[in-house]
Write an enzyme that holds these catalytic residues in place. Structure first.
Site, PDB file in Angstrom:
ATOM      1  N   ASP A 155       0.832  -1.200   0.000  1.00 48.61           N
ATOM      2  CA  ASP A 155       0.000   0.000   0.000  1.00 48.61           C
ATOM      3  C   ASP A 155       0.872   1.258   0.000  1.00 48.61           C
ATOM      4  OD1 ASP A 155      -2.794   1.257   0.648  1.00 48.61           O
ATOM      5  OD2 ASP A 155      -1.439   2.102   2.159  1.00 48.61           O
ATOM      6  N   PHE A 156       0.436   2.310  -0.694  1.00 53.57           N
ATOM      7  CA  PHE A 156       1.112   3.602  -0.756  1.00 53.57           C
ATOM      8  C   PHE A 156       2.632   3.428  -0.847  1.00 53.57           C
ATOM      9  CE2 PHE A 156       2.474   7.861   0.617  1.00 53.57           C
ATOM     10  CZ  PHE A 156       1.660   8.647  -0.176  1.00 53.57           C
ATOM     11  N   GLU A 180       1.450  -0.272  -4.987  1.00 50.75           N
ATOM     12  CA  GLU A 180       0.508   0.793  -5.305  1.00 50.75           C
ATOM     13  C   GLU A 180       1.298   2.096  -5.444  1.00 50.75           C
ATOM     14  OE1 GLU A 180      -3.494   2.933  -3.464  1.00 50.75           O
ATOM     15  OE2 GLU A 180      -1.763   2.489  -2.231  1.00 50.75           O
ATOM     16  N   LYS A 242       2.426   0.921 -29.970  1.00 50.46           N
ATOM     17  CA  LYS A 242       2.376   0.280 -28.660  1.00 50.46           C
ATOM     18  C   LYS A 242       1.277   0.883 -27.784  1.00 50.46           C
ATOM     19  CE  LYS A 242       6.077  -2.379 -29.085  1.00 50.46           C
ATOM     20  NZ  LYS A 242       6.014  -3.847 -28.971  1.00 50.46           N
ATOM     21  N   LYS A 320     -12.763  -4.769 -30.132  1.00 45.59           N
ATOM     22  CA  LYS A 320     -12.950  -3.365 -30.464  1.00 45.59           C
ATOM     23  C   LYS A 320     -13.822  -2.726 -29.389  1.00 45.59           C
ATOM     24  CE  LYS A 320     -17.336  -2.354 -32.146  1.00 45.59           C
ATOM     25  NZ  LYS A 320     -18.117  -1.087 -32.128  1.00 45.59           N
ATOM     26  N   TRP A 345     -13.777 -11.100 -30.526  1.00 51.60           N
ATOM     27  CA  TRP A 345     -13.813 -12.256 -31.403  1.00 51.60           C
ATOM     28  C   TRP A 345     -12.692 -13.221 -31.040  1.00 51.60           C
ATOM     29  CZ3 TRP A 345     -14.513  -7.256 -32.736  1.00 51.60           C
ATOM     30  CH2 TRP A 345     -15.646  -6.901 -33.459  1.00 51.60           C
TER      31      TRP A 345
END
Length: 347
Positions: A155-156, A180, A242, A320, A345
Site C-alpha cells: 500500500d502507498f 501501489e 504500442k 474493439k 472475437w
C-alpha cells in the site's frame, strides 16, 4: 481479484468469500487480495469475521489453488498513545510495539526524514530504522509461514524507498507482489496529456528499485483508459504502435485495473482482459470470462480513432471498443461476446 468492496465489513465477509472460492478458482483467478484487517499478526477478530473463519478461508483458498494476497500497509500507522509533541506517534501494548523513533521527523516523530513522499495526517513509518525493518520482516515472514498468505500488495508504496520493498521481498519471499505506486499523471489544466511516458517511467523506475522483484499497478493505463472511453480512443496507441501505459513497455510487470464509471466498465474490461499485462478485477465487477491472454501476449493495434479502438492480441483474440464499426477480416473469426460499445472475437 480484489476480493472485497467498500461495504465488506458489514457483511460477514470471510464467510461470504468462503462460499465464492470455487467460482473464483474456476474463473481463472490466481490470487485474491484480501482486506487489510486480514493483516493482524495476532489472534484478533475483525469486522470481516473471526480469526477462525479467516483461517478456514485461507485453507479453502489453498485447497482450490487460489493464492491469498495480504495488504501490506506499512507506510503509515495511527499510534495508540500520545508521545513526542503530543501526537499519537507511539505504539504501546500492541504487536510491533514502537516508540516515536519509528515515525519520520516530518510527520511528528523522532525518526529520520521520509525517504519518499509523505502520507499527510497520519504518522509515517521510518524505514531507515533497522529495528523497524527487522520487525516488519518478522511480521511478513509470519504472514507467509504461519498465516497462509502467499502474495503481497504494498500500500502507498510512494511513501518509502523501493529498496526497502526489495529487502522485504527478499526476506519474506512472497510468490507475487504488487506495489501501489499511484503517481499524478501529466495534465495541462484539467486536460490529460497524450504523452504519459514520464508517468509510466516513474512507475518502471520504482519496479527497477525493487530489483525487478515486484509488479506495479498500471495507473498510467487506468488514467488514459478512463479518458479514452469517453470518445478519445486515439489515446490508446502511441509510438511504434504500442499501448500507452506500463503494459506497453513492460507488460509482465504491469497489473492493469479499472477505476471507472459504470457505463464504461464493459469497454474497460474488454480492453484490460484482452491485452497484455496482469489484469485485476474488482469484486463488484466480476464476471466469468477467460480468453487465455497472458502478460507477454503480442498485440497489434489496428485502429485508434476518436470513436474506435481495435486490436488483435496473441493472434487468437480480436477486440474493439467505441461506436465505430469494425470487425476482424477472415472467416476464422467468431464473435465471442459483445455489448454496448464493445465486441470480442476468437479464432
Amino acid at each position: 481479484m480484489q476480493a472485497f468492496n467498500w461495504e465488506s465489513q458489514k457483511h460477514d465477509w470471510w464467510r461470504n468469500l468462503d462460499r465464492k472460492v470455487p467460482d473464483i478458482a474456476k474463473s481463472g483467478f490466481t490470487t485474491a487480495w484480501l482486506a487489510a484487517s486480514s493483516m493482524l499478526p495476532s489472534t484478533e477478530n475483525s469486522s470481516y469475521g473471526s480469526e477462525h473463519l479467516l483461517k478456514a478461508l485461507l485453507n479453502k483458498m489453498k485447497q482450490y489453488k487460489v493464492r491469498a494476497m495480504a495488504d501490506i500497509v506499512i507506510n503509515h500507522r495511527v499510534g495508540t498513545t500520545q508521545g513526542h509533541g503530543g501526537m499519537y506517534n507511539r505504539y504501546d501494548g500492541i504487536p510491533l510495539s514502537w516508540d516515536e523513533h519509528a515515525v519520520t521527523s516530518c510527520t511528528g516523530g523522532r525518526g529520520n526524514k521520509s525517504t519518499e513522499d509523505n502520507f499527510n495526517g497520519v504518522p509515517n513509518i521510518d524505514h531507515t530504522q533497522s529495528f523497524v525493518r527487522k520487525d516488519l520482516i518478522d511480521w511478513m515472514q509470519w504472514l507467509r509461514s504461519f498465516a497462509g498468505f502467499q502474495d503481497f500488495r504494498f500500500d502507498f508504496s510512494k511513501g518509502y524507498a523501493s529498496k526497502y520493498v526489495k529487502e522485504y521481498i527478499e526476506e519474506a519471499k512472497p510468490m507475487f507482489s504488487v506495489g501501489e505506486y499511484w503517481d499524478t499523471c501529466n495534465y495541462k489544466g484539467s486536460y490529460l496529456d497524450y504523452n504519459q511516458d514520464s508517468h509510466r517511467q516513474r512507475i518502471i523506475n520504482w519496479i527497477d528499485g525493487t530489483g525487478k522483484l515486484s509488479t506495479a499497478f498500471d495507473f498510467t493505463t487506468k488514467a488514459i483508459l478512463q479518458e479514452a472511453v469517453k470518445g478519445e480512443f486515439w489515446r490508446l496507441c502511441v509510438s511504434k504502435g504500442k499501448p500507452p501505459g506500463v503494459m506497453g513497455w513492460w507488460p509482465s510487470r504491469a497489473v492493469t485495473l479499472l477505476i471507472i464509471t459504470t457505463l464504461d466498465l464493459t469497454q474497460g474490461y474488454a480492453y484490460i482482459l484482452t491485452h497484455p499485462g496482469i489484469p485485476s478485477d474488482f469484486y463488484d465487477h466480476f464476471y466469468d470470462w477467460d480468453q487465455g491472454i497472458n502478460s507477454r501476449s503480442l498485440i497489434r493495434i489496428l485502429e485508434a480513432q476518436p470513436n474506435l479502438y481495435a486490436a488483435t492480441i496473441g493472434e487468437k483474440v480480436s477486440m474493439k471498443i467505441g461506436d465505430g464499426s469494425w470487425c476482424p477480416a477472415g472467416k476464422e473469426w467468431t464473435l465471442a461476446t459483445s455489448g454496448h460499445r464493445y465486441a470480442v472475437w476468437q479464432k
